[in-house]
Design an enzyme around this catalytic site. Sequence first.
Site, PDB file in Angstrom:
ATOM      1  N   ASP A   1      49.117  48.026  13.662  1.00 22.89           N
ATOM      2  CA  ASP A   1      49.102  47.245  12.418  1.00 22.89           C
ATOM      3  C   ASP A   1      48.644  45.804  12.652  1.00 22.89           C
ATOM      4  OD1 ASP A   1      49.705  48.957  10.273  1.00 22.89           O
ATOM      5  OD2 ASP A   1      51.807  49.051  10.883  1.00 22.89           O
TER       6      ASP A   1
ATOM      7  N   MET B   1      32.508  52.589  30.035  1.00 19.26           N
ATOM      8  CA  MET B   1      31.671  51.946  31.053  1.00 19.26           C
ATOM      9  C   MET B   1      31.818  52.674  32.390  1.00 19.26           C
ATOM     10  SD  MET B   1      31.708  48.115  32.677  1.00 19.26           S
ATOM     11  CE  MET B   1      32.373  48.421  34.305  1.00 19.26           C
TER      12      MET B   1
ATOM     13  N   PRO C   1      62.389  59.309  -6.739  1.00 18.91           N
ATOM     14  CA  PRO C   1      62.470  58.924  -5.319  1.00 18.91           C
ATOM     15  C   PRO C   1      62.497  57.400  -5.142  1.00 18.91           C
ATOM     16  CG  PRO C   1      60.805  60.624  -5.644  1.00 18.91           C
ATOM     17  CD  PRO C   1      61.240  60.205  -7.010  1.00 18.91           C
TER      18      PRO C   1
ATOM     19  N   HIS D   1      37.309  45.324  25.493  1.00 21.15           N
ATOM     20  CA  HIS D   1      37.427  46.032  24.206  1.00 21.15           C
ATOM     21  C   HIS D   1      36.954  45.139  23.052  1.00 21.15           C
ATOM     22  CE1 HIS D   1      39.678  49.592  25.567  1.00 21.15           C
ATOM     23  NE2 HIS D   1      40.107  48.780  26.506  1.00 21.15           N
TER      24      HIS D   1
ATOM     25  N   ARG E   1      42.930  49.063  34.608  1.00 18.74           N
ATOM     26  CA  ARG E   1      43.350  48.896  36.006  1.00 18.74           C
ATOM     27  C   ARG E   1      42.165  49.045  36.967  1.00 18.74           C
ATOM     28  NH1 ARG E   1      48.810  49.145  35.617  1.00 18.74           N
ATOM     29  NH2 ARG E   1      49.606  50.535  34.012  1.00 18.74           N
TER      30      ARG E   1
ATOM     31  N   ILE F   1      68.222  55.453  10.582  1.00 19.57           N
ATOM     32  CA  ILE F   1      69.267  54.737  11.332  1.00 19.57           C
ATOM     33  C   ILE F   1      68.636  53.597  12.139  1.00 19.57           C
ATOM     34  CG2 ILE F   1      70.952  54.956  13.217  1.00 19.57           C
ATOM     35  CD1 ILE F   1      71.416  57.838  12.277  1.00 19.57           C
TER      36      ILE F   1
ATOM     37  N   LYS G   1      52.014  50.404   4.627  1.00 17.10           N
ATOM     38  CA  LYS G   1      52.698  49.100   4.611  1.00 17.10           C
ATOM     39  C   LYS G   1      51.894  48.052   5.377  1.00 17.10           C
ATOM     40  CE  LYS G   1      56.707  49.899   6.439  1.00 17.10           C
ATOM     41  NZ  LYS G   1      56.993  51.256   6.737  1.00 17.10           N
TER      42      LYS G   1
ATOM     43  N   GLU H   1      36.132  45.953  20.147  1.00 18.88           N
ATOM     44  CA  GLU H   1      36.573  46.424  18.831  1.00 18.88           C
ATOM     45  C   GLU H   1      37.740  45.623  18.263  1.00 18.88           C
ATOM     46  OE1 GLU H   1      36.938  48.019  21.714  1.00 18.88           O
ATOM     47  OE2 GLU H   1      38.743  49.252  21.803  1.00 18.88           O
TER      48      GLU H   1
ATOM     49  N   CYS I   1      35.114  50.279  28.075  1.00 18.72           N
ATOM     50  CA  CYS I   1      36.145  50.418  29.119  1.00 18.72           C
ATOM     51  C   CYS I   1      35.949  51.717  29.900  1.00 18.72           C
ATOM     52  CB  CYS I   1      37.533  50.282  28.500  1.00 18.72           C
ATOM     53  SG  CYS I   1      38.738  49.715  29.707  1.00 18.72           S
ATOM     54  N   LEU I   2      36.731  52.745  29.637  1.00 17.57           N
ATOM     55  CA  LEU I   2      36.481  54.011  30.324  1.00 17.57           C
ATOM     56  C   LEU I   2      35.042  54.468  30.054  1.00 17.57           C
ATOM     57  CD1 LEU I   2      37.915  56.271  31.991  1.00 17.57           C
ATOM     58  CD2 LEU I   2      38.116  57.489  29.843  1.00 17.57           C
TER      59      LEU I   2
HETATM   60  N1  GLN Z   1      41.662  54.218  32.585  1.00 18.97           N
HETATM   61  C1  GLN Z   1      40.782  53.138  32.834  1.00 18.97           C
HETATM   62  C2  GLN Z   1      41.443  51.993  33.575  1.00 18.97           C
HETATM   63  O1  GLN Z   1      42.641  51.911  33.655  1.00 18.97           O
HETATM   64  C3  GLN Z   1      40.148  52.653  31.530  1.00 18.97           C
HETATM   65  C4  GLN Z   1      41.137  51.998  30.631  1.00 18.97           C
HETATM   66  C5  GLN Z   1      40.635  51.894  29.215  1.00 18.97           C
HETATM   67  O2  GLN Z   1      39.679  52.555  28.829  1.00 18.97           O
HETATM   68  N2  GLN Z   1      41.292  51.084  28.417  1.00 18.97           N
HETATM   69  O3  GLN Z   1      40.769  51.152  34.088  1.00 18.97           O
END
Ligand code: GLN
Length: 535
Positions: free
Chosen positions: A71, A385, A191, A508, A463, A149, A17, A510, A382-383
């Site tokens: 989505d 890095m 269906p 990010h 974080r 539901i 969808k 992406e 992110c992680l």
């Molecule tokens: N866990 C890591 C943080 O909180 C990386 C988060 C992530 O990759 N989006 O900083």
Amino acid sequence: MAKFIFITGGVVSSLGKGIAAASIGKLLEARGLSTAIIKCDPYLNVDPGTMNPFQHGEVYVTDDGAEADLDLGHYERFTEAHINKDSNITTGKIYYTVITKERRGDYLGKTVQIIPHITDEIKRNIKNVSKDTAVDVTIVEIGGTVGDIESLPFLEAIRQLRWELGESYALNIHVTLLPYIKSAGEQKTKPTQHSVGRLREIGIAPDILLCRTERRITKEQREKIALFCNVDREAVVEAADVRHIYEVPLSFKKEGLDDLILKKLNLKREDKDLNDWTNFVIKRLKSPKNEVRICVVGKYIVLQDAYKSIYEALVHGGIANDTRVNIIKIDSEALERGKVDEKLKGANGILVPGGFGDRGIEGKIRAVQYARENKIPFFGICLGMHVATIDFARNVCGLKGVNSTEFDKQAGNPVISLLEEQKEVKNLGASMRLGAYPCKLSKSSHSFKSYKKDIISERHRHRYEFNNKYRKSFEKQGMVFAGINTGQSLVEIIELKNHPWFVACQFHPEFKSKPDRAHPLFRSFVAAALEHRGP
Ligand code: GLN
């Protein structure tokens, strides 16, 4: 005033969808209409931010920092629709608002009920999206399957909206399935009839049926579906399986879906083809000149949807380079046990995506080390890095007790540590550093060469951050701080000297890649992988 298209689904889940909604948006934009797209999710979580990727797939992040359903990623990849925190409405969000209003006394002593208070709040949220912006058509996708539901209040809300707005202002599209029964050699319509029956019981009559099918629908079947589901013959639209999701708009166009929608919504627009999309995206997807092999090392790889935007962005990077990207998914925990080089052999590029928690971390670090030592293009996100930093501190600088404080609070060398603003945070929902932040690139970096500008803006969800205490000493050892958030003095991108392409970012990228406009870093990463592969 904006017109509305409501999209529901029946028979089974996973009918696509979201891709149907995005493809309809694409078709309407090609006809010169501006769109907004909303996803309604019938669960009680306020947003999917605290949900496990195994349950819900990737958490998508918008510029304004919403943690949202994946989505929305399809919507942004296919269309120019403005997507923000109002684009994802959950049952949890609606109830939260209604209960907050009730506690404040806003309902003036009334009994607060699902109808009208919850349904009114849903309608207000749906209408709100096109209130202040020039949107011609708002597409509203209702998550779940008709008959559940959970989704009833959403369905009641769209039933009321259609009644209030009138048929040339609101259109119901039902996505359904025509299963093929091999032993009978038949495509079954029952269906679909039942699913439409369920919809009509709650007062919704579909105007268009989008029939997912593996085989062509015959004229007789079309007649039968139209007659028993009470829709026009031309409104039975075949949604045949296609190889690439980006072909869906073309297959809808071939069926005349855009004309049909325009006619039913009483909108007149010049006919336009989708030739640009076909010539660039589809042609390169189907018959690319080159091929590369990219290993994605993560812990959610068994789940198709957990790294959705990353996989798509790699495909886009491939399109930009006229290259097929063969994605090899590698479980990071498996790298902790076996021989790394056996598992990563033949990789032209290695990507470590984002993630949370320590499971599989050491495997990811080994993947980085392998990419760094063997000069294989590396992309950390992110992680990704964080683990790249840990590898560098341990294996290049020779430091002891190196870790991120996410995994070891007592680490002797906490090269990744909690953001200052996170120290007081107690609640997990919507409390990370979220959404778009600016970053300044250094002119000599790979990143600058990719973006071709020095101020960029990218989306975040984390974080923990690079611990600035280590900047100077790491620089001396060959780390390049290619991107910095100068306002907050946060490291946004690290690169390595003496490596063909080693880029790891805190944000990010992406989430901002499109099939016809690959994200600069994904485009250059695939180009570097191509270079690694050689002629
Ligand atoms: N866990 C890591 C943080 O909180 C990386 C988060 C992530 O990759 N989006 O900083």
